[in-house]
Design an enzyme around this catalytic site. Sequence first.
Site: not given
Length: 314
Positions: A29, A91, A148, A167
């Site tokens: 990425e 982004k 997400s 995370k």
Amino acid sequence: MSELSTDHLVLSDEVADALAEGRAVVALESTLLAHGLPAGRNHEVGVRLERVVRESGAVPATIAVLDGKARIGLSEAELDRVCAKDSGLVKLSRRDLGPALALGRDGATTVASTATLAHQAGIGVFATGGLGGVHLTLPRGAAAWDVSADLDVLSTTPVVVVCSGVKSVLDIAATVEVLETRSVPVLGYRTDAFPAFYLRVSAFPVPWRVDNPADAAAVIDAHRTHVPGGAGVLLVNPIPVEHELDRELHDRLLQDGMDLLKQRDIRGKDVTPVLLEHFHTASEGASLTANIELVADNTRVASEVAVELAQSRR
């Protein structure tokens, strides 16, 4: 219904040749480089990750959207452009790809958009740091609506994502449940516990464990061959033990970060960036080093698995 066009994809010669010859390719990425690391350090990491892929016998394909085209494999100049302090890259999650491509914008790809573009290019393995998940809420335990896009994309895109779990600033319990609900296979790489990014283990087990690239490749191949639905596979690899954050320090940083959110009344999509910045600052860079080292190790594992998959097809 017509097939999706791939006119928006620009493959580097190295990547195109490797795919045509059936050799292993690993997607990387660009959001980590453009938005996740400080200028200077990001370029160093970008070069390092590509080197790790090559040393394992695969070809790296760092992905970004530049000038309204999805670049699959970056030249030195393009990598410089992505890592520049004034790059101005937006982004891009999967929902943002259409607007960016149509309007000729530059953007860095997240897990969701990288997996999407990798699959369109014919790349089946992708290495990253951590998967996106269900975000923590205030007060703790409240219902979370901030989920997400990575999770839905993984459930519909047949790409292997190698990461260190999610995370610990996310809601790991809820994320694990969503993965199960979406029927995404989760494989622990030499671990029985779902990793928590900075920490090697969380309180949650993984349903399946593999201990070498060959076994991982065998499971992935069987899933792709025999299980309908088009879901990807999540291969979770704990951070190397020597780079794991001290658990007491981690827990203190997380609690202080949650208190900070409450004091500032920070909610929604702003929660995770604020928590991560707090981790980096309050740990005096220890969490940043941990982030870099786990991505490098995930890239190594992904490359070894990609090589096994390529060999199994010959």
